[in-house]
Structures are given as structure tokens and as C-alpha cells.
Design a protein around this motif. Structure first.
Motif, PDB file in Angstrom:
ATOM      1  N   CYS A 146      -3.975  -4.438  -9.237  1.00 51.80           N
ATOM      2  CA  CYS A 146      -3.805  -3.322  -8.302  1.00 51.80           C
ATOM      3  C   CYS A 146      -5.127  -2.671  -7.931  1.00 51.80           C
ATOM      4  O   CYS A 146      -6.101  -2.721  -8.681  1.00 51.80           O
ATOM      5  CB  CYS A 146      -2.906  -2.249  -8.922  1.00 51.80           C
ATOM      6  SG  CYS A 146      -1.310  -2.853  -9.491  1.00 51.80           S
ATOM      7  N   GLY A 147      -5.115  -2.013  -6.786  1.00 50.43           N
ATOM      8  CA  GLY A 147      -6.237  -1.198  -6.355  1.00 50.43           C
ATOM      9  C   GLY A 147      -5.867   0.272  -6.430  1.00 50.43           C
ATOM     10  O   GLY A 147      -4.686   0.635  -6.363  1.00 50.43           O
ATOM     11  N   LEU A 148      -6.876   1.120  -6.580  1.00 49.86           N
ATOM     12  CA  LEU A 148      -6.682   2.572  -6.635  1.00 49.86           C
ATOM     13  C   LEU A 148      -7.751   3.253  -5.798  1.00 49.86           C
ATOM     14  O   LEU A 148      -8.931   2.925  -5.898  1.00 49.86           O
ATOM     15  CB  LEU A 148      -6.781   3.066  -8.087  1.00 49.86           C
ATOM     16  CG  LEU A 148      -6.761   4.585  -8.299  1.00 49.86           C
ATOM     17  CD1 LEU A 148      -5.392   5.167  -7.934  1.00 49.86           C
ATOM     18  CD2 LEU A 148      -7.116   4.933  -9.742  1.00 49.86           C
ATOM     19  N   LEU A 149      -7.326   4.207  -4.977  1.00 48.50           N
ATOM     20  CA  LEU A 149      -8.248   5.017  -4.178  1.00 48.50           C
ATOM     21  C   LEU A 149      -7.899   6.471  -4.464  1.00 48.50           C
ATOM     22  O   LEU A 149      -6.876   6.983  -4.005  1.00 48.50           O
ATOM     23  CB  LEU A 149      -8.086   4.713  -2.693  1.00 48.50           C
ATOM     24  CG  LEU A 149      -8.460   3.276  -2.269  1.00 48.50           C
ATOM     25  CD1 LEU A 149      -7.791   2.913  -0.961  1.00 48.50           C
ATOM     26  CD2 LEU A 149      -9.956   3.136  -2.158  1.00 48.50           C
ATOM     27  N   SER A 150      -8.751   7.143  -5.272  1.00 44.86           N
ATOM     28  CA  SER A 150      -8.416   8.497  -5.692  1.00 44.86           C
ATOM     29  C   SER A 150      -9.632   9.402  -5.700  1.00 44.86           C
ATOM     30  O   SER A 150     -10.768   8.949  -5.553  1.00 44.86           O
ATOM     31  CB  SER A 150      -7.797   8.478  -7.097  1.00 44.86           C
ATOM     32  OG  SER A 150      -8.795   8.384  -8.101  1.00 44.86           O
ATOM     33  N   THR A 151      -9.383  10.695  -5.909  1.00 40.82           N
ATOM     34  CA  THR A 151     -10.456  11.677  -5.989  1.00 40.82           C
ATOM     35  C   THR A 151     -11.393  11.372  -7.147  1.00 40.82           C
ATOM     36  O   THR A 151     -12.608  11.553  -7.046  1.00 40.82           O
ATOM     37  CB  THR A 151      -9.856  13.089  -6.174  1.00 40.82           C
ATOM     38  OG1 THR A 151      -8.957  13.350  -5.104  1.00 40.82           O
ATOM     39  CG2 THR A 151     -10.939  14.149  -6.179  1.00 40.82           C
ATOM     40  N   VAL A 152     -10.834  10.917  -8.258  1.00 39.58           N
ATOM     41  CA  VAL A 152     -11.621  10.658  -9.460  1.00 39.58           C
ATOM     42  C   VAL A 152     -12.458   9.403  -9.308  1.00 39.58           C
ATOM     43  O   VAL A 152     -13.669   9.398  -9.551  1.00 39.58           O
ATOM     44  CB  VAL A 152     -10.708  10.538 -10.698  1.00 39.58           C
ATOM     45  CG1 VAL A 152     -11.517  10.185 -11.936  1.00 39.58           C
ATOM     46  CG2 VAL A 152      -9.944  11.835 -10.906  1.00 39.58           C
ATOM     47  N   GLN A 153     -11.804   8.306  -8.921  1.00 37.33           N
ATOM     48  CA  GLN A 153     -12.523   7.046  -8.765  1.00 37.33           C
ATOM     49  C   GLN A 153     -11.684   6.051  -7.980  1.00 37.33           C
ATOM     50  O   GLN A 153     -10.470   6.194  -7.865  1.00 37.33           O
ATOM     51  CB  GLN A 153     -12.869   6.446 -10.136  1.00 37.33           C
ATOM     52  CG  GLN A 153     -11.644   6.064 -10.963  1.00 37.33           C
ATOM     53  CD  GLN A 153     -11.994   5.708 -12.392  1.00 37.33           C
ATOM     54  OE1 GLN A 153     -12.950   6.203 -12.962  1.00 37.33           O
ATOM     55  NE2 GLN A 153     -11.202   4.834 -12.991  1.00 37.33           N
ATOM     56  N   LEU A 159       0.838  -1.192   0.000  1.00 39.08           N
ATOM     57  CA  LEU A 159       0.000   0.000   0.000  1.00 39.08           C
ATOM     58  C   LEU A 159       0.881   1.254   0.000  1.00 39.08           C
ATOM     59  O   LEU A 159       1.717   1.425   0.889  1.00 39.08           O
ATOM     60  CB  LEU A 159      -0.917   0.004   1.224  1.00 39.08           C
ATOM     61  CG  LEU A 159      -1.816   1.222   1.423  1.00 39.08           C
ATOM     62  CD1 LEU A 159      -2.810   1.363   0.277  1.00 39.08           C
ATOM     63  CD2 LEU A 159      -2.561   1.127   2.765  1.00 39.08           C
ATOM     64  N   VAL A 160       0.677   2.107  -1.002  1.00 38.02           N
ATOM     65  CA  VAL A 160       1.455   3.341  -1.118  1.00 38.02           C
ATOM     66  C   VAL A 160       0.504   4.530  -1.053  1.00 38.02           C
ATOM     67  O   VAL A 160      -0.498   4.578  -1.781  1.00 38.02           O
ATOM     68  CB  VAL A 160       2.255   3.381  -2.438  1.00 38.02           C
ATOM     69  CG1 VAL A 160       2.985   4.721  -2.591  1.00 38.02           C
ATOM     70  CG2 VAL A 160       3.258   2.233  -2.483  1.00 38.02           C
ATOM     71  N   GLY A 161       0.796   5.487  -0.181  1.00 44.48           N
ATOM     72  CA  GLY A 161      -0.027   6.677  -0.045  1.00 44.48           C
ATOM     73  C   GLY A 161       0.659   7.890  -0.647  1.00 44.48           C
ATOM     74  O   GLY A 161       1.885   8.032  -0.552  1.00 44.48           O
ATOM     75  N   VAL A 162      -0.137   8.762  -1.267  1.00 48.56           N
ATOM     76  CA  VAL A 162       0.388   9.982  -1.894  1.00 48.56           C
ATOM     77  C   VAL A 162      -0.283  11.180  -1.235  1.00 48.56           C
ATOM     78  O   VAL A 162      -1.509  11.272  -1.215  1.00 48.56           O
ATOM     79  CB  VAL A 162       0.097  10.005  -3.412  1.00 48.56           C
ATOM     80  CG1 VAL A 162       0.813  11.198  -4.053  1.00 48.56           C
ATOM     81  CG2 VAL A 162       0.503   8.700  -4.078  1.00 48.56           C
ATOM     82  N   ALA A 210      -1.745  -1.484  -3.887  1.00 44.81           N
ATOM     83  CA  ALA A 210      -2.815  -0.488  -3.846  1.00 44.81           C
ATOM     84  C   ALA A 210      -2.179   0.885  -3.711  1.00 44.81           C
ATOM     85  O   ALA A 210      -1.205   1.065  -2.968  1.00 44.81           O
ATOM     86  CB  ALA A 210      -3.772  -0.746  -2.694  1.00 44.81           C
ATOM     87  N   PHE A 211      -2.736   1.850  -4.456  1.00 44.06           N
ATOM     88  CA  PHE A 211      -2.206   3.214  -4.457  1.00 44.06           C
ATOM     89  C   PHE A 211      -3.337   4.166  -4.096  1.00 44.06           C
ATOM     90  O   PHE A 211      -4.409   4.099  -4.687  1.00 44.06           O
ATOM     91  CB  PHE A 211      -1.617   3.539  -5.834  1.00 44.06           C
ATOM     92  CG  PHE A 211      -0.600   2.528  -6.271  1.00 44.06           C
ATOM     93  CD1 PHE A 211       0.679   2.521  -5.740  1.00 44.06           C
ATOM     94  CD2 PHE A 211      -0.937   1.534  -7.190  1.00 44.06           C
ATOM     95  CE1 PHE A 211       1.610   1.567  -6.116  1.00 44.06           C
ATOM     96  CE2 PHE A 211      -0.021   0.569  -7.571  1.00 44.06           C
ATOM     97  CZ  PHE A 211       1.264   0.588  -7.040  1.00 44.06           C
ATOM     98  N   MET A 212      -3.092   5.029  -3.141  1.00 43.18           N
ATOM     99  CA  MET A 212      -4.180   5.871  -2.651  1.00 43.18           C
ATOM    100  C   MET A 212      -3.717   7.294  -2.364  1.00 43.18           C
ATOM    101  O   MET A 212      -2.565   7.542  -2.005  1.00 43.18           O
ATOM    102  CB  MET A 212      -4.789   5.266  -1.386  1.00 43.18           C
ATOM    103  CG  MET A 212      -3.880   5.226  -0.180  1.00 43.18           C
ATOM    104  SD  MET A 212      -4.715   4.601   1.304  1.00 43.18           S
ATOM    105  CE  MET A 212      -5.818   5.971   1.667  1.00 43.18           C
ATOM    106  N   GLU A 213      -4.640   8.227  -2.572  1.00 44.08           N
ATOM    107  CA  GLU A 213      -4.418   9.598  -2.143  1.00 44.08           C
ATOM    108  C   GLU A 213      -4.670   9.671  -0.640  1.00 44.08           C
ATOM    109  O   GLU A 213      -5.614   9.072  -0.129  1.00 44.08           O
ATOM    110  CB  GLU A 213      -5.374  10.539  -2.864  1.00 44.08           C
ATOM    111  CG  GLU A 213      -5.185  10.601  -4.367  1.00 44.08           C
ATOM    112  CD  GLU A 213      -6.136  11.588  -5.009  1.00 44.08           C
ATOM    113  OE1 GLU A 213      -6.223  12.736  -4.512  1.00 44.08           O
ATOM    114  OE2 GLU A 213      -6.784  11.226  -6.005  1.00 44.08           O
TER     115      GLU A 213
END
Length: 499
Positions: A145-152, A118-121, A187-190
């Protein structure tokens, strides 16, 4: 199970195991309770659930404890127990309900973050682009991979609608658990400043953290820039020793993020010495030509701000063990996130519309500077920009001043006025426009008319920047969200004006 449906109930847990990482100040009621669900919404409380009474900006969850109990909540986590305690209900008193919720949610869903890379930005600008590019890069490299972002949000290639930059701790852990169940490895997340301050990421284990930059934003919530800085730094302070901490060495707050961090420290820079070193060779409408750690690579993205985003992604990938050469090869072919410097060219007169999420002074200046770098001398730049209501008002005159000074024409308009008077927002924006630029700025409260007017002012080949909303497909007025997509409105204006 469709990803947009309600999550399936998790196996029941015993209360003591969920409290393992929580500092309990006082506990009253049955000790060994079976727990089948978690909620911070009293309307969703039911038999076997834990209700978390959170203190919010607009409401205090403690006021809804009686309703949650009436709905059947088995456990109430709160900072102040009610005067009258219901029989058979367990009350857990803690110092911070949000912090406790982070730990309990992580335990309830089986600590999914520990089963992922899990990487946070974090940072003011660039979070969405960096997280999205990482997701695209690792997907292209063959990982799920997973994505957690403002867009989707995404689990593999399946999209889960996003409502916040960073979801609440319950929703966040539930999404991460779905990723684990569907065999995601990364997984990459804001990680927003709100998420850190409100303990939404408490209880998560990160493999790495990335800092992009820090500029004026969200002071309506944090109060001072120092508080905003501390919230961002709080994310790096929580990174474990085994994680990496990657920061922008060219941002004066980059070094601050690394102070006292237990994680492996790394930096990226376009100006000086760093772990990852970049040099701008060419910035053109066709894309960026960069030298990255001695390798010259052509990228599809445009703008110096995207050069920094690319360095952050490259640095994170190599810190996660990816091959540098192969990483650059894949990165060179990737496009940015939706609504981030997204071009739309009119079919007849070749007017270039650019839709961008720039909603802070720094982001708007970056976009306008990028356009200045790639425009031809004969091209005019017409900027449409607004500022959201019920948000940081201090940036309104600054945004207008930038738009008027750095454009040939500026059209000031509504963004998401929410519960504020759009005309008052515009008056505050207009106050920042310098007298020498007043003649080239217009105020048009109706956003659709503002975009249409900007297009009508454009000559063949000119550039129309529509800033502020980017990927958003709605406009929020008086609590109601109505469909509004800058890209579609631009296309409609092109067609209506035969551009």
C-alpha cells in the motif's frame, strides 16, 4: 532508486494527448510539442517542460512566465497570456491553471490513480489517524500500500518525507505513479480543504472517500465556514458512481457531504442508525472496548474520537470488500499515527506526558475530554498549548479558554509563530481565559521553558499534555525552521527534573 531522490524523467508525451481533459480557451504557438516534464516552479523549467502559472496566496505565477521561458519551457499554461509571446513557445490559455495542471499531471503520469484502489480522507480532525490506520490495516492483511499523510508519505514500508497534507498535483501523481511501479494495490491519502480548493486532487479517480468531522479551522484561507464546508464537499462531489462515500452520521455536516454525490452512500455512527454502528462499552487507559456491528472488540487506541476513527476505518475496509471479522481482528492490535495521543511516562515519578497534534478547538477539547474520562481523581492535568502565527487568529482565545477551563493548570506558549510576534499571539490567547481560570494559567513564550515548567508543576502520577505540534520535529520562526520535537523536549525535562 532511493525514494527521497528526484524522480526519474517520464517518457516524453505529445502535447495534444495531455490536453484531452482540459478546456482550452486559446492556444498559440506550435500544436504538436514533445513534453518531457511538468513544473510550477519557474526555476525548474527546462527544455521540453510545461510551466504552469498558478495564482497563489502570496505570489502570482504569471509574473514568472518570462523566467520560465528563458529557462527553456516549451509550453506555458496560464489564465492570461503575456503581452509579448516568445517565438517557438506554446501558450495555453485556460480558465484555471491549477485545474488544468491536475488533468495534465494525471495524463502525464499515465493516470496512476486508476490503477490503484485510492481512498481519500477529509475532515478537520482525524484524517491522519484514519489514513494511517487504513495503511497499517491493509499492509497487515497482505497488500502492498501507499500512504499520503501529514506525517509522512509511504510506498510500501519506505518513507518519503511529506511537506504538505496533500502534495501539489504534479508531485501527487508522480508519487502515485511510483506506487503503481512498485506494485501497490491500494493507496490511502489525506485530502485537505486546500487541496480541493486548489485542484490538487483534480484528475484523480478515487475508489472511496471518507468524511470524519468538520469544525473551526483554516478560516484564514477560506474566509468563511461556508467556504470551508464547500471545499470539503467538493471532494465528495467529484467521487464517481463506482466509488463509496462514507460519512460520520453524528456530525451535523455528514449528511451534507452525501448530497448530490454520485457515489455509493454509507454512514457510521455511535449514536443512531447507520451502515456501520458502534457503541462505547469502556474507555480506559488500557484502550477502548467497543461493540462494532454487534461484535465486542478491545482496541489499543484511547478516546471517543478514536472510536469514530476506528469505525471509519472498519467501514472503509468492508466497503472495499474486506472480511468484517478479520478486519476487526487486525484493527484491535494497531496503534495510532505518531504524535496522536502519544504517551511518554517518566521513569521515576510516573508522570505521564501526552503529545498530541491537537491544533483546533475541537481537537483540543476531544483530547482533554479523553484525559478527563481516563484520569484518576488524584491526578492533575497540566496543559501546554500554543497557536500558530499567520494562521486563523479567531481560534486563539478559544484554545486558551478550553485549556484553562479543562485543565488544573494551563501553560500558554508558542507553537510555530512564523512571522508574527509570539507575545502578541499569547495576548490574543490570554484574552479568552475566563476570570475564574486566570489564576491557573501562565504565559511562557519559550516553548522549551513552557514544557519544562509544566513538568516542574507536575506531582508524581500527574498528566502533562503538550498539544499543537504532535509529530512535527521543528519550530518555524521568522521563516527559519529549527529542530524542535515535543516528545524529545518532554523526555529532556523528565530527566532534568528527575521525574
Amino acid at each position: 532508486m532511493p525514494l527521497t531522490s528526484s524522480p526519474q524523467p517520464a517518457p516524453a508525451h505529445r502535447l495534444p494527448e495531455l490536453l484531452a481533459a482540459v478546456t482550452v480557451l486559446a492556444q498559440q504557438g506550435p500544436a504538436d510539442v514533445a513534453i518531457s516534464g511538468l513544473t510550477l516552479d519557474s526555476r525548474q523549467a527546462a527544455a521540453g517542460t510545461v510551466f504552469f502559472a498558478l495564482r497563489g496566496v502570496q505570489a502570482d505565477g504569471h509574473q514568472f512566465i518570462p523566467k520560465a521561458v528563458a529557462q527553456g519551457a516549451a509550453v506555458v499554461v496560464c489564465e492570461e497570456p503575456p503581452f509579448e509571446l516568445a517565438e517557438g513557445v506554446t501558450y495555453i490559455q485556460v480558465k484555471d491553471s491549477a485545474e488544468a495542471m491536475g488533468h495534465i499531471a494525471a495524463a502525464f503520469y499515465g493516470y496512476p490513480s486508476k490503477q490503484l484502489q485510492l481512498v481519500g480522507v477529509t475532515g478537520t480532525n482525524g484524517k491522519t489517524t484514519v489514513a494511517t490506520l487504513l495503511h497499517k490495516l491493509f499492509t497487515e492483511r497482505g497488500y502492498k500500500c501507499g500512504l499520503l499523510s501529514t506525517v509522512q508519505n509511504q510506498i510500501g514500508n519506505e518513507v518519503v518525507p511529506a511537506t504538505h497534507t496533500t502534495p501539489d498535483a504534479i508531485r501527487l501523481n508522480e508519487l502515485l505513479a511510483r506506487m503503481v511501479a512498485q506494485r501497490c494495490t491500494h493507496a490511502f491519502m489525506e485530502v485537505s480543504s486546500h487541496a480541493v480548493a486548489q485542484h490538487r486532487v483534480t484528475g484523480l479517480q478515487f475508489a472511496g472517500g471518507i468524511f470524519t468531522n468538520l469544525t473551526h479551522d483554516h478560516l484564514d484561507y477560506h474566509g468563511t465556514f461556508d467556504n470551508y464546508l464547500k471545499a470539503k464537499k467538493g471532494f465528495f462531489d467529484m467521487l464517481p458512481k463506482a466509488a463509496f462515500a462514507l460519512t460520520n452520521a453524528d456530525d451535523k455536516r455528514g449528511a451534507v457531504m452525501l448530497q448530490n454525490s454520485k457515489a455509493r452512500k454509507a454512514t457510521y455512527s455511535m449514536r443512531g442508525q447507520a451502515t456501520v454502528r458502534g457503541r462505547l462499552v469502556e474507555n480506559a487507559v488500557e484502550g477502548l472496548l467497543l461493540e462494532v456491528d454487534g461484535r465486542e472488540v478491545q482496541f489499543r487506541l484511547i478516546g471517543v474520537f478514536n472510536a469514530y476513527n476506528l469505525l471509519a476505518v472498519y467501514g472503509a475496509a468492508t466497503l472495499l470488500g474486506e472480511d468484517p471479522e478479520e478486519t476487526l481482528t487486525v484493527l484491535s492490535g494497531l496503534t495510532s499515527a505518531p504524535g496522536r495521543f502519544e504517551p511518554i511516562v517518566s521513569p521515576r515519578k510516573r508522570v505521564t506526558g501526552i503529545v498530541d497534534y491537537a491544533h483546533t478547538p475541537d481537537a483540543l477539547e476531544n483530547v482533554l475530554q479523553t484525559i478527563a474520562d481516563i484520569r484518576r481523581p488524584e491526578q492533575n492535568v497540566i496543559t501546554v498549548v500554543g497557536c500558530g502565527g499567520n494562521r486563523d487568529a479567531a481560534k486563539r482565545p478559544v484554545m486558551a479558554e478550553l485549556a484553562a477551563r479543562l485543565s488544573d493548570r494551563a501553560v500558554l506558549t508558542s507553537d510555530n509563530p512564523r512571522f508574527e510576534d509570539p507575545n502578541e499571539i499569547l495576548r490574543q490567547m490570554q484574552a479568552g481565559v475566563r476570570p475564574t481560570d486566570a489564576g491557573k494559567s501562565l504565559m511562557i513564550p519559550d516553548r522549551r521553558e513552557a514544557i519544562k515548567t509544566a513538568c516542574a508543576l507536575a506531582r508524581p502520577g500527574d498528566i502533562v499534555l503538550v498539544a499543537g505540534k504532535g509529530h512535527e520535529a521543528y519550530q518555524e520562526i521568522e521563516g527559519q525552521r529549527t529542530p524542535f520535537d515535543d516528545k524529545e523536549v518532554l523526555k529532556e525535562a523528565f530527566e532534568l527534573l528527575s521525574l
